[in-house]
Design an enzyme around this catalytic site. Sequence first.
Site, PDB file in Angstrom:
ATOM      1  N   CYS A 354       0.826  -1.215   0.000  1.00 26.03           N
ATOM      2  CA  CYS A 354       0.000   0.000   0.000  1.00 26.03           C
ATOM      3  C   CYS A 354       0.857   1.261   0.000  1.00 26.03           C
ATOM      4  CB  CYS A 354      -0.960   0.008   1.193  1.00 26.03           C
ATOM      5  SG  CYS A 354      -2.162  -1.328   1.166  1.00 26.03           S
ATOM      6  N   ALA A 355       2.035   1.148  -0.587  1.00 29.87           N
ATOM      7  CA  ALA A 355       2.923   2.299  -0.771  1.00 29.87           C
ATOM      8  C   ALA A 355       3.619   2.089  -2.115  1.00 29.87           C
ATOM      9  CB  ALA A 355       3.931   2.395   0.369  1.00 29.87           C
TER      10      ALA A 355
END
Length: 404
Positions: A354-355
Amino acid sequence: MTVTLADGTISDHINLDYAATAPCLAVAADAVNEALPWYASVHRGAGAASQRSTLAYERARQTIGDFVGARPDDYVVFTRNTTDALNLLARSLPANTTVVGWAGEHHANLLPWGSSAVSLPVPRSAGEAVDGLDAALAGLHGPVLVTVTGASNVTGEVWPLDLLTEVAHRHGARIAVDAAQLAPHRPVSLSESDVDYLAFSGHKLYAPFGAGVLAGRADWLDGAEPYLVGGGATAFVAAHASNGQVSYAVDWNSGPARHEAGTPNLVGAVSIAAVCDALSTADRPALAAAEEKLVQRLRDGLEALPGVGELRTFPAGHDRVGIVSFAVAGVAASDVSAHLATHHGIGVRDGLFCAHPLSRRLLEDASARVGADLGLSAVRASVGLGSTEEHVDRLLLGISELTR
């Protein structure tokens, strides 16, 4: 907990995925079990169960406020998780607020601020982060919010919060910290650090019952429209009919209730508070030292394996919490995690965590250091209170099998 491996043998399950969701501490489960027999409406009943539930909920708010060093005029608002907390803050910004952050943030601290936010490039060092922020804030006017991770969910590296806070305040800006990965590993204090807002999740703090926290300055929260509208957020509602149309005049509550419409998550609140209370009395320096030894053991072991590259933003010796991400040349990250699970009973995470912008950048950097293509995704191993040297060694054994 045991699992069945690919060869049919039974093995202990090794959890090295604390950064995604930490296991439930016994104190959190005990607090939930104590609350459940009295579970009832919070703030909405005169009966004994409702009164007891309300007291437990507000005591939890106070305990969590003490844990994060809340100032006397700070609010502690219950949310669903860190993502929810940061979206709440984004909805509470004064008009024409400029948000300044970095391109390497978790999506929860990257996307809520909108396309107009100032996105600084991922720094190569802590000093570069501080200098870059100083330069970016120099030409800004009006309300400004700086937003930054406390510890990276990809690399575990701790950001220089004291220096960033000093720079932000010198330019008249406020600063919000995504503490989802920092709070489980290090003490955090609003009053000592002078950080303006702090967001974190219960499920990463050994309290996996669907609650999170936004703590910080009251004025922006009281000045904003409620994040959710409905019961609990309202002080007064009146209906007005005109020309066959009905409209409603609403006076909103001030304080945390303004942003906690609906029936609150009592179980989540008391579980977070129980963990905060336990951590407050623990020897956190000793816990951090033990974790540091495990992380160094893991990093040294990975460095000794051919074709394995570690992801990092800052220089190799930079301070970090218990998170290490890496990739193996010639082996897809999903295959690495599957091999560890099916042959060694080890749970890790694979992907871009999620980055996505940060992880892709760091994979390119790691590929250049190793001199081999490490692929398009990585593996993340994260340790916590239940992790041991044996767990780390079994992980390294499993990876070494893939590098031969």
